[in-house]
Write a protein that holds these residues in place. Structure first.
Motif, short mmCIF file in Angstrom:
data_model
loop_
_atom_site.label_atom_id
_atom_site.label_comp_id
_atom_site.label_asym_id
_atom_site.label_seq_id
_atom_site.Cartn_x
_atom_site.Cartn_y
_atom_site.Cartn_z
N ASP A 1 0.80 -1.23 0.00
CA ASP A 1 0.00 0.00 0.00
C ASP A 1 0.83 1.29 0.00
OD1 ASP A 1 -2.44 -1.27 -0.18
OD2 ASP A 1 -2.63 -1.47 1.99
N TYR A 2 2.12 1.18 -0.40
CA TYR A 2 2.95 2.37 -0.58
C TYR A 2 3.13 2.61 -2.08
CZ TYR A 2 4.28 2.25 4.32
OH TYR A 2 4.25 2.25 5.69
N VAL A 3 3.05 3.84 -2.50
CA VAL A 3 3.26 4.17 -3.91
C VAL A 3 4.76 4.26 -4.14
CG1 VAL A 3 2.86 5.88 -5.71
CG2 VAL A 3 1.11 5.45 -3.99
N ARG A 4 5.20 3.56 -5.20
CA ARG A 4 6.63 3.59 -5.51
C ARG A 4 6.94 4.74 -6.45
NH1 ARG A 4 8.91 -2.47 -6.50
NH2 ARG A 4 9.27 -2.84 -4.29
N GLY A 5 8.03 5.42 -6.14
CA GLY A 5 8.50 6.50 -6.99
C GLY A 5 9.85 6.16 -7.57
N PRO A 6 10.40 7.06 -8.36
CA PRO A 6 11.72 6.77 -8.95
C PRO A 6 12.81 6.75 -7.88
CG PRO A 6 11.08 9.04 -9.39
CD PRO A 6 9.91 8.37 -8.73
N GLU A 7 13.84 5.94 -8.11
CA GLU A 7 14.95 5.87 -7.18
C GLU A 7 15.80 7.13 -7.32
OE1 GLU A 7 17.35 2.37 -7.14
OE2 GLU A 7 15.62 1.07 -7.46
N LEU A 8 16.26 7.61 -6.19
CA LEU A 8 17.16 8.77 -6.19
C LEU A 8 18.58 8.27 -6.16
CD1 LEU A 8 15.31 10.99 -3.58
CD2 LEU A 8 15.18 11.13 -6.06
N SER A 9 19.42 8.87 -6.96
CA SER A 9 20.82 8.42 -6.96
C SER A 9 21.72 9.45 -6.33
CB SER A 9 21.29 8.14 -8.37
OG SER A 9 21.01 9.22 -9.24
#
Length: 90
Positions: A82-90
């Motif tokens: 139930d968590y929305v995934r976002g882009p990975e930060l580098s």
């Protein structure tokens, strides 16, 4: 305003003033400061503002509420526990 302050201000501003100019500026600056002093003596200055309209706080109190059901929002999203995934930060 006394003469020493006018001379110091002229030195700081890199102005070479003649004796006549120093006298004139001393007189002018004294008048300007007198006008500001008159403004400080205006009665009721605390109640008078620059804005002719009364400015009031028009924001509402924060009240937690749910307008849209979370399940409806999350049904078309890729979620993980139930968590929305976002882009990975580098």
């Amino acid at each position: 305003m006394d003469r020493d302050i006018v001379e110091k201000a002229a030195r700081i501003a890199h102005l070479d003033l003649t004796e006549e100019e120093l006298e004139r500026y001393e007189k002018d600056l004294t008048e300007i400061l007198d006008y500001f002093q008159m403004l400080d003596e205006i009665p009721g200055e605390d109640a008078i503002g620059f804005n002719p309209l009364i400015v009031a706080d028009v924001l509402r109190e924060d009240e937690p509420r749910t307008d849209i059901k979370p399940d409806l929002l999350l049904k078309d999203m890729k979620t993980y526990d139930d968590y929305v995934r976002g882009p990975e930060l580098s």
